[in-house]
Design a protein around this motif. Sequence first.
Motif, PDB file in Angstrom:
ATOM      1  N   CYS A 125      15.063   6.974  37.072  1.00 58.52           N
ATOM      2  CA  CYS A 125      15.059   5.844  35.991  1.00 58.52           C
ATOM      3  C   CYS A 125      15.167   6.778  34.620  1.00 58.52           C
ATOM      4  O   CYS A 125      14.120   7.050  34.260  1.00 58.52           O
ATOM      5  N   LEU A 126      16.249   6.668  34.129  1.00 61.40           N
ATOM      6  CA  LEU A 126      16.321   7.231  32.875  1.00 61.40           C
ATOM      7  C   LEU A 126      16.684   6.251  31.970  1.00 61.40           C
ATOM      8  O   LEU A 126      15.964   6.129  30.702  1.00 61.40           O
ATOM      9  N   THR A 127      17.614   5.498  31.863  1.00 51.58           N
ATOM     10  CA  THR A 127      18.062   4.285  31.013  1.00 51.58           C
ATOM     11  C   THR A 127      17.072   3.512  30.586  1.00 51.58           C
ATOM     12  O   THR A 127      16.315   2.827  31.490  1.00 51.58           O
ATOM     13  N   ASN A 130      17.013   0.307  25.121  1.00 49.08           N
ATOM     14  CA  ASN A 130      17.272   0.614  24.019  1.00 49.08           C
ATOM     15  C   ASN A 130      17.817   2.391  23.914  1.00 49.08           C
ATOM     16  O   ASN A 130      18.036   2.795  22.720  1.00 49.08           O
ATOM     17  N   SER A 131      17.967   2.634  24.878  1.00 46.64           N
ATOM     18  CA  SER A 131      18.520   4.101  24.950  1.00 46.64           C
ATOM     19  C   SER A 131      19.309   4.310  26.339  1.00 46.64           C
ATOM     20  O   SER A 131      18.712   4.072  27.364  1.00 46.64           O
ATOM     21  N   GLY A 132      20.588   4.443  26.059  1.00 43.30           N
ATOM     22  CA  GLY A 132      21.511   4.774  27.156  1.00 43.30           C
ATOM     23  C   GLY A 132      22.086   6.315  26.987  1.00 43.30           C
ATOM     24  O   GLY A 132      21.664   7.058  27.287  1.00 43.30           O
ATOM     25  N   SER A 133      23.205   6.357  26.243  1.00 41.97           N
ATOM     26  CA  SER A 133      23.937   7.451  25.876  1.00 41.97           C
ATOM     27  C   SER A 133      22.775   8.471  25.127  1.00 41.97           C
ATOM     28  O   SER A 133      22.963   9.592  25.323  1.00 41.97           O
ATOM     29  N   ASP A 134      22.180   7.738  24.306  1.00 41.33           N
ATOM     30  CA  ASP A 134      20.956   8.616  23.633  1.00 41.33           C
ATOM     31  C   ASP A 134      19.836   8.427  24.231  1.00 41.33           C
ATOM     32  O   ASP A 134      18.884   8.067  23.611  1.00 41.33           O
ATOM     33  N   GLU A 201      23.888  -9.466  37.984  1.00 37.66           N
ATOM     34  CA  GLU A 201      25.057  -9.716  38.358  1.00 37.66           C
ATOM     35  C   GLU A 201      25.934  -8.880  37.748  1.00 37.66           C
ATOM     36  O   GLU A 201      26.083  -8.741  36.547  1.00 37.66           O
ATOM     37  N   LYS A 202      26.782  -8.169  38.739  1.00 37.06           N
ATOM     38  CA  LYS A 202      27.755  -7.171  38.369  1.00 37.06           C
ATOM     39  C   LYS A 202      29.293  -7.393  38.466  1.00 37.06           C
ATOM     40  O   LYS A 202      29.472  -8.078  39.528  1.00 37.06           O
ATOM     41  N   MET A 203      30.095  -6.978  37.514  1.00 36.67           N
ATOM     42  CA  MET A 203      31.398  -6.792  37.696  1.00 36.67           C
ATOM     43  C   MET A 203      31.770  -6.339  39.117  1.00 36.67           C
ATOM     44  O   MET A 203      32.789  -6.737  39.820  1.00 36.67           O
ATOM     45  N   GLU A 361      33.455   5.088  34.453  1.00 36.82           N
ATOM     46  CA  GLU A 361      33.598   5.394  32.972  1.00 36.82           C
ATOM     47  C   GLU A 361      32.483   5.281  32.146  1.00 36.82           C
ATOM     48  O   GLU A 361      32.331   5.535  31.078  1.00 36.82           O
ATOM     49  N   ILE A 362      31.334   4.603  32.767  1.00 36.91           N
ATOM     50  CA  ILE A 362      30.250   4.318  32.170  1.00 36.91           C
ATOM     51  C   ILE A 362      28.969   5.088  32.458  1.00 36.91           C
ATOM     52  O   ILE A 362      28.461   5.882  31.728  1.00 36.91           O
ATOM     53  N   GLY A 363      28.729   4.791  33.999  1.00 36.93           N
ATOM     54  CA  GLY A 363      27.403   5.370  34.486  1.00 36.93           C
ATOM     55  C   GLY A 363      27.479   6.907  34.254  1.00 36.93           C
ATOM     56  O   GLY A 363      28.394   7.724  34.533  1.00 36.93           O
TER      57      GLY A 363
HETATM   58  C1  LIG Z   1      26.066  -0.364  37.583  1.00 35.43           C
HETATM   59  C2  LIG Z   1      25.134   0.447  36.811  1.00 35.43           C
HETATM   60  C3  LIG Z   1      24.286   1.285  37.469  1.00 35.43           C
HETATM   61  C4  LIG Z   1      23.582   2.359  36.539  1.00 35.43           C
HETATM   62  N1  LIG Z   1      22.758   3.266  37.374  1.00 35.43           N
HETATM   63  C5  LIG Z   1      21.778   3.876  36.440  1.00 35.43           C
HETATM   64  C6  LIG Z   1      20.773   4.362  37.270  1.00 35.43           C
HETATM   65  O1  LIG Z   1      20.462   4.565  38.471  1.00 35.43           O
HETATM   66  N2  LIG Z   1      19.869   5.192  36.481  1.00 35.43           N
HETATM   67  C7  LIG Z   1      19.743   5.179  35.185  1.00 35.43           C
HETATM   68  O2  LIG Z   1      18.851   5.858  34.554  1.00 35.43           O
HETATM   69  N3  LIG Z   1      20.811   4.478  34.453  1.00 35.43           N
HETATM   70  C8  LIG Z   1      21.767   3.845  35.020  1.00 35.43           C
HETATM   71  N4  LIG Z   1      22.930   3.220  34.485  1.00 35.43           N
HETATM   72  C9  LIG Z   1      23.022   3.387  33.240  1.00 35.43           C
HETATM   73  C10 LIG Z   1      24.124   3.977  32.414  1.00 35.43           C
HETATM   74  O3  LIG Z   1      23.988   5.600  32.821  1.00 35.43           O
HETATM   75  C11 LIG Z   1      24.367   3.646  31.026  1.00 35.43           C
HETATM   76  O4  LIG Z   1      24.868   2.403  31.003  1.00 35.43           O
HETATM   77  C12 LIG Z   1      25.159   4.630  30.477  1.00 35.43           C
HETATM   78  O5  LIG Z   1      24.435   5.855  30.193  1.00 35.43           O
HETATM   79  C13 LIG Z   1      25.483   4.121  28.927  1.00 35.43           C
HETATM   80  O6  LIG Z   1      24.521   3.821  28.414  1.00 35.43           O
HETATM   81  P1  LIG Z   1      24.449   2.361  27.732  1.00 35.43           P
HETATM   82  O7  LIG Z   1      24.996   1.262  28.564  1.00 35.43           O
HETATM   83  O8  LIG Z   1      23.148   1.965  26.808  1.00 35.43           O
HETATM   84  O9  LIG Z   1      25.581   2.259  26.487  1.00 35.43           O
HETATM   85  P2  LIG Z   1      25.371   2.938  25.205  1.00 35.43           P
HETATM   86  O10 LIG Z   1      24.960   4.065  24.965  1.00 35.43           O
HETATM   87  O11 LIG Z   1      24.935   1.727  24.305  1.00 35.43           O
HETATM   88  O12 LIG Z   1      27.059   2.854  24.430  1.00 35.43           O
HETATM   89  C14 LIG Z   1      27.900   1.698  24.053  1.00 35.43           C
HETATM   90  C15 LIG Z   1      29.056   2.232  23.761  1.00 35.43           C
HETATM   91  O13 LIG Z   1      28.937   3.008  22.652  1.00 35.43           O
HETATM   92  C16 LIG Z   1      29.562   4.459  22.947  1.00 35.43           C
HETATM   93  N5  LIG Z   1      28.638   5.366  22.326  1.00 35.43           N
HETATM   94  C17 LIG Z   1      27.560   5.668  22.398  1.00 35.43           C
HETATM   95  N6  LIG Z   1      27.151   6.762  21.568  1.00 35.43           N
HETATM   96  C18 LIG Z   1      28.102   7.238  21.109  1.00 35.43           C
HETATM   97  C19 LIG Z   1      28.450   8.400  20.367  1.00 35.43           C
HETATM   98  N7  LIG Z   1      27.574   9.240  19.981  1.00 35.43           N
HETATM   99  N8  LIG Z   1      29.818   8.769  19.984  1.00 35.43           N
HETATM  100  C20 LIG Z   1      30.842   7.695  20.375  1.00 35.43           C
HETATM  101  N9  LIG Z   1      30.538   6.524  21.062  1.00 35.43           N
HETATM  102  C21 LIG Z   1      29.422   6.361  21.473  1.00 35.43           C
HETATM  103  C22 LIG Z   1      29.533   4.356  24.528  1.00 35.43           C
HETATM  104  O14 LIG Z   1      30.392   5.533  25.110  1.00 35.43           O
HETATM  105  C23 LIG Z   1      29.800   3.076  24.703  1.00 35.43           C
HETATM  106  O15 LIG Z   1      31.304   2.895  24.679  1.00 35.43           O
HETATM  107  C24 LIG Z   1      23.673   2.375  35.303  1.00 35.43           C
HETATM  108  C25 LIG Z   1      24.514   1.515  34.650  1.00 35.43           C
HETATM  109  C26 LIG Z   1      25.292   0.578  35.300  1.00 35.43           C
HETATM  110  C27 LIG Z   1      26.089  -0.330  34.552  1.00 35.43           C
END
Ligand SMILES: Cc1cc2nc3c(=O)[nH]c(=O)nc-3n(C[C@H](O)[C@H](O)[C@H](O)COP(=O)(O)OP(=O)(O)OC[C@H]3O[C@@H](n4cnc5c(N)ncnc54)[C@H](O)[C@@H]3O)c2cc1C
Length: 386
Positions: A125-127, A130-134, A201-203, A361-363
Motif C-alpha cells: 500500500c503506497l498509492t 492525492n499521491s501516485g507518481s509523487d 471496476e477496471k478496464m 504503462e501506469i502501475g
Molecule cells: C489496476 C491498478 C493496480 C494498482 N496496484 C497498486 C498497488 O498494489 N499498490 C500501490 O501502491 N499502487 C497501486 N496502483 C497505483 C499505481 O501505481 C498508480 O496509479 C501510478 O503510480 C500512477 O499514479 P496516479 O494514478 O496517481 O497518477 P498521477 O501520478 O496522478 O499521474 C497522472 C498523469 O500525470 C503524469 N505525471 C505525473 N507526474 C508527472 C511528472 N513529474 N512529469 C510528467 N508527467 C507526470 C503521469 O505520468 C500520468 O500520465 C495500481 C493502479 C492500478 C490502476
Amino acid sequence: MMDFTFTEEQEMLRDAARSFAETEIAPYAQEWDKNCAYPEEMIKKLGEQGFMGILIPEEYSGAGCGYMEFAIILEELARHDGGLALAVEAHNGLACQHILIGGNEEQKKKYLPALAAGDQIGAWCLTEPNSGSDAIAMETTATRDGDDWILNGSKQFITNGHRAQTYVVMTVTDPEASPRGITAFVVERDTPGLSTGKKEEKMGMRSSDTVVVSLDNVRVPDAQRLNDVNKGFDDVKKVLEHGRVMISALCQGLTRGALEVAAQYAQERVAFGKPIARFQSIQNKLADLAVGYEAGNLLLYRSASMLDQGTCSIKQAAMCKLFISENTTKSCLEAIQVLGGYGYLAEYNVERFLRDAKLCEIGEGTSEVMRILIAKHIDPANPAAS
Ligand SMILES: Cc1cc2nc3c(=O)[nH]c(=O)nc-3n(C[C@H](O)[C@H](O)[C@H](O)COP(=O)(O)OP(=O)(O)OC[C@H]3O[C@@H](n4cnc5c(N)ncnc54)[C@H](O)[C@@H]3O)c2cc1C
C-alpha cells in the motif's frame, strides 16, 4: 555473463509453470475477466506450486528462487491471465519482497511462511488518493503512542487489497525529514480500524482485485515496523526497481499471447483465396510482433540477471519497463488488427490482453515517470551505460 540460455532447472520450471497455466488458468480466464475475480482456491494452488513464495528463501518455507525464475513464472501465468499474474506479482514482488528487504528475522519468520504457502495473499500500500507518481507527497500518518504506532489515512488502487491478510503500509512519520520521513509497517487484516472499499471496476486486469484500504486509528506494535523509522522510502525505491522488471515479465506473457494468437489465426483465415499470412501487410505485423517480443526478452533477461547479481540500476529497470510495457500495448493492438473483427471479440482473448497490457504503462510508475528517471540517470560522459 550475457548468455541467457535457461539452465535445466529453469527449463523444468518453465515447463511446470506452462502446464499449470494451460490447465488451471487458460480454460477459465475469460470467465474470471467477466466476473472480475479468480476463485479463492487459486491462491492455495499457486502456493502448492511454489508460486506464492518465489523469492522467499527456503528457511522461511519459500521456493528460494531468483528474479530470472520469477520472470519465467510470471510470463507463463500472464500468457493466459494478466490479472492473476498481477495478483502474483504484487504479492511476491511488492508485499513479500518489502518484508524480505526491510524485515528483521522475527518479522520474516512470523509473516513469510504463510504468505509463501498461499495460506495468505499480501498487498502493498503506497498509492493514495492525492499521491501516485509523487509518492513522497503521501498523507497517511503513523504517530508514536508508547510502544505502539497509530496509523491514519487512505490507500488507493491496492492490488489484492480485498483478499489480503497481510498489508505492507507506507506512512509519514516525520514530515520535516528529508526526503520526508516515510516508515513502513506490516498491518494484519483483522486489526481494528483497517477496512477495505468496494472492488474497483477496471478496464483490464479484471480478475485481480483493486480496492481502497482505509486506516482509521489503526494501532500496531512497534514490532510490526519494517526497517528503521523514516527509512521506509529507501526500501520502497528498491521494491519498485525490482517490481518494474517483474511487471515487464508479465507484459512479455501478454505479448507472447498476442503473437501466438495472431500467428495461428493468420494461417487459418482465408481471404481472397489464400491465408491472410500470405499478405505482406499481415506479414509485416507478425514480424514486428516477433521482433518486439524478442527485444523485450533480451531487456527482461538482462535486467533480471542483473537483479540476481545485484547490479540492476534504477535506469536499467526503468528502461526495461518502459520499452516492454509500451511494446506490449502496441503488440496487442496489432494482433487485434491481424484478426480483424474477430480480434475485437472476447473469444480470441487479444482484446483482453490489450486491456490488461495498458495497466503496465501506469502501475509501478507511469511511462512518463520512467522517461524522467532514465533521462535523469543518463551520464553525459557515458550516456550508453546501463
Ligand atoms: C489496476 C491498478 C493496480 C494498482 N496496484 C497498486 C498497488 O498494489 N499498490 C500501490 O501502491 N499502487 C497501486 N496502483 C497505483 C499505481 O501505481 C498508480 O496509479 C501510478 O503510480 C500512477 O499514479 P496516479 O494514478 O496517481 O497518477 P498521477 O501520478 O496522478 O499521474 C497522472 C498523469 O500525470 C503524469 N505525471 C505525473 N507526474 C508527472 C511528472 N513529474 N512529469 C510528467 N508527467 C507526470 C503521469 O505520468 C500520468 O500520465 C495500481 C493502479 C492500478 C490502476
